[in-house]
Design an enzyme around this catalytic site. Structure first.
Site, PDB file in Angstrom:
ATOM      1  N   CYS A   1       0.839  -1.186   0.000  1.00 11.12           N
ATOM      2  CA  CYS A   1       0.000   0.000   0.000  1.00 11.12           C
ATOM      3  C   CYS A   1       0.871   1.232   0.000  1.00 11.12           C
ATOM      4  CB  CYS A   1      -0.895   0.004   1.232  1.00 11.12           C
ATOM      5  SG  CYS A   1      -1.937   1.442   1.356  1.00 11.12           S
TER       6      CYS A   1
ATOM      7  N   PHE B   1       8.139  -6.147 -18.200  1.00 11.53           N
ATOM      8  CA  PHE B   1       8.158  -7.534 -18.668  1.00 11.53           C
ATOM      9  C   PHE B   1       9.567  -8.005 -18.997  1.00 11.53           C
ATOM     10  CE2 PHE B   1       3.662  -6.508 -19.763  1.00 11.53           C
ATOM     11  CZ  PHE B   1       3.057  -7.471 -18.965  1.00 11.53           C
ATOM     12  N   ALA B   2      10.521  -7.646 -18.141  1.00 11.55           N
ATOM     13  CA  ALA B   2      11.910  -8.065 -18.355  1.00 11.55           C
ATOM     14  C   ALA B   2      12.039  -9.557 -18.071  1.00 11.55           C
ATOM     15  CB  ALA B   2      12.842  -7.262 -17.458  1.00 11.55           C
ATOM     16  N   ARG B   3      12.311 -10.295 -19.088  1.00 18.41           N
ATOM     17  CA  ARG B   3      12.462 -11.749 -19.002  1.00 18.41           C
ATOM     18  C   ARG B   3      13.669 -12.145 -19.844  1.00 18.41           C
ATOM     19  NH1 ARG B   3       8.685 -10.828 -16.081  1.00 18.41           N
ATOM     20  NH2 ARG B   3       6.748 -12.021 -15.774  1.00 18.41           N
ATOM     21  N   PRO B   4      14.207 -13.322 -19.619  1.00 19.35           N
ATOM     22  CA  PRO B   4      15.300 -13.782 -20.473  1.00 19.35           C
ATOM     23  C   PRO B   4      14.871 -13.778 -21.944  1.00 19.35           C
ATOM     24  CG  PRO B   4      15.136 -15.180 -18.540  1.00 19.35           C
ATOM     25  CD  PRO B   4      13.941 -14.276 -18.507  1.00 19.35           C
ATOM     26  N   GLY B   5      15.586 -13.019 -22.757  1.00 17.34           N
ATOM     27  CA  GLY B   5      15.318 -12.983 -24.187  1.00 17.34           C
ATOM     28  C   GLY B   5      14.308 -11.957 -24.654  1.00 17.34           C
ATOM     29  N   ARG B   6      13.675 -11.226 -23.726  1.00 13.71           N
ATOM     30  CA  ARG B   6      12.682 -10.245 -24.167  1.00 13.71           C
ATOM     31  C   ARG B   6      12.443  -9.199 -23.087  1.00 13.71           C
ATOM     32  NH1 ARG B   6       7.426 -11.428 -22.077  1.00 13.71           N
ATOM     33  NH2 ARG B   6       7.346 -13.409 -20.958  1.00 13.71           N
TER      34      ARG B   6
END
Length: 278
Positions: free
Chosen positions: A111, A252-257
């Protein structure tokens, strides 16, 4: 009363196939933490009870209670049966300012707006940041890979968020953890402010293990951190506020994108590789 190390061991029953067997499990601590300025209780947050000095300093900076760390003269952490108090000795002029705009917060985990007195106070205008370069795809990948190695509490309990300061190569310089995503970021901001000036550079970015809400953008802007990378989504208001602040915002930081959400890029040619990463 929970311990002060951020986690504790509990007895559980673990299901294995059709049976149950006794076992031990590590769980994250979550306690009420009151921030008390010059004897006046200002806010109570549910937090993980470690690095509380960093939390208090970072909260004070990101909420505009102080303008620089030197305006805090001292801190003491006091344990009570129902929780903890961080007693903060504040410069007189900042305490007077605080009393004029005091909020009465009782924040649950996650909160960030409880007790705001008006819509204008709740949303506000983010501070302009010194322009920072867009983190490269390679740096974001490297930081994501490293982050888990720097989150012992998350590895142990699976219940906390992390906020990390990363350099241009994606090396993790500093990490703070907490059950609350806002708290983890405040702890990081406090740790940066209290650290050597080498950490207070433009060519860094913040990586958070949560969504990017507008409060997270405001906190980074208040600390002049010009690039924020989140493993989850941003909100529309976060994108709007990041653009107003001149901040880089990646979600949306993810491996490869990953996905770039802001229009600001002081080095568009240098970071051309990012334009095709989504």
């Amino acid at each position: 009363m929970a311990g002060l190390k951020g986690e504790q061991q509990v007895q559980v029953l673990r299901r294995q196939g059709a049976g149950l067997e006794p076992a031990e499990d590590q769980v994250a601590d979550e306690v009420a933490v009151a921030l008390v300025y010059n004897g006046l209780s200002h806010v109570v947050m549910m937090a993980t009870p470690d690095n509380l000095e960093d939390f208090a300093l970072g909260f004070s900076l990101s909420e505009g209670i102080i303008e620089r760390p030197q305006q805090v003269y001292g801190m003491d952490v006091v344990q009570h049966p129902l929780g903890l108090e961080v007693q903060i000795e504040l410069a007189t002029e900042r305490f007077e300012s605080l009393k004029h705009r005091r909020r009465n917060l009782a924040g649950r985990t996650g909160c960030g707006l409880c007790g705001a007195e008006s819509l204008a106070q709740a949303i506000g205008t983010p501070q302009k940041v010194v322009p920072a370069p867009m983190p490269s795809a390679k740096a974001i990948e490297h930081a994501l890979t490293q982050l888990r190695l720097h989150q012992p509490l998350q590895v142990s309990t699976g219940a906390v968020h992390g906020a990390a300061l990363c350099d241009a190569r994606g090396d993790v310089l500093l990490v703070r953890e907490d059950v609350g995503r806002h708290n983890a970021l405040d702890k990081l901001i406090g740790a940066i402010a209290d650290a050597e000036s080498a950490l207070q550079q433009v060519d860094v970015f913040v990586l958070i293990t949560s969504r990017a809400s507008f409060e997270m953008v405001h906190k980074c802007a208040a600390a002049n951190l010009g690039a924020l990378v989140a493993v989850s989504a941003p909100t529309a208001l976060a994108i709007e506020q990041a653009n107003k602040a001149g901040m880089q915002l990646v979600g949306f930081a993810r491996p490869g994108r990953h996905v770039i959400y802001t229009e600001t890029d002081p080095h568009p040619l240098k970071n051309k590789e990012n334009s095709h990463v989504a």
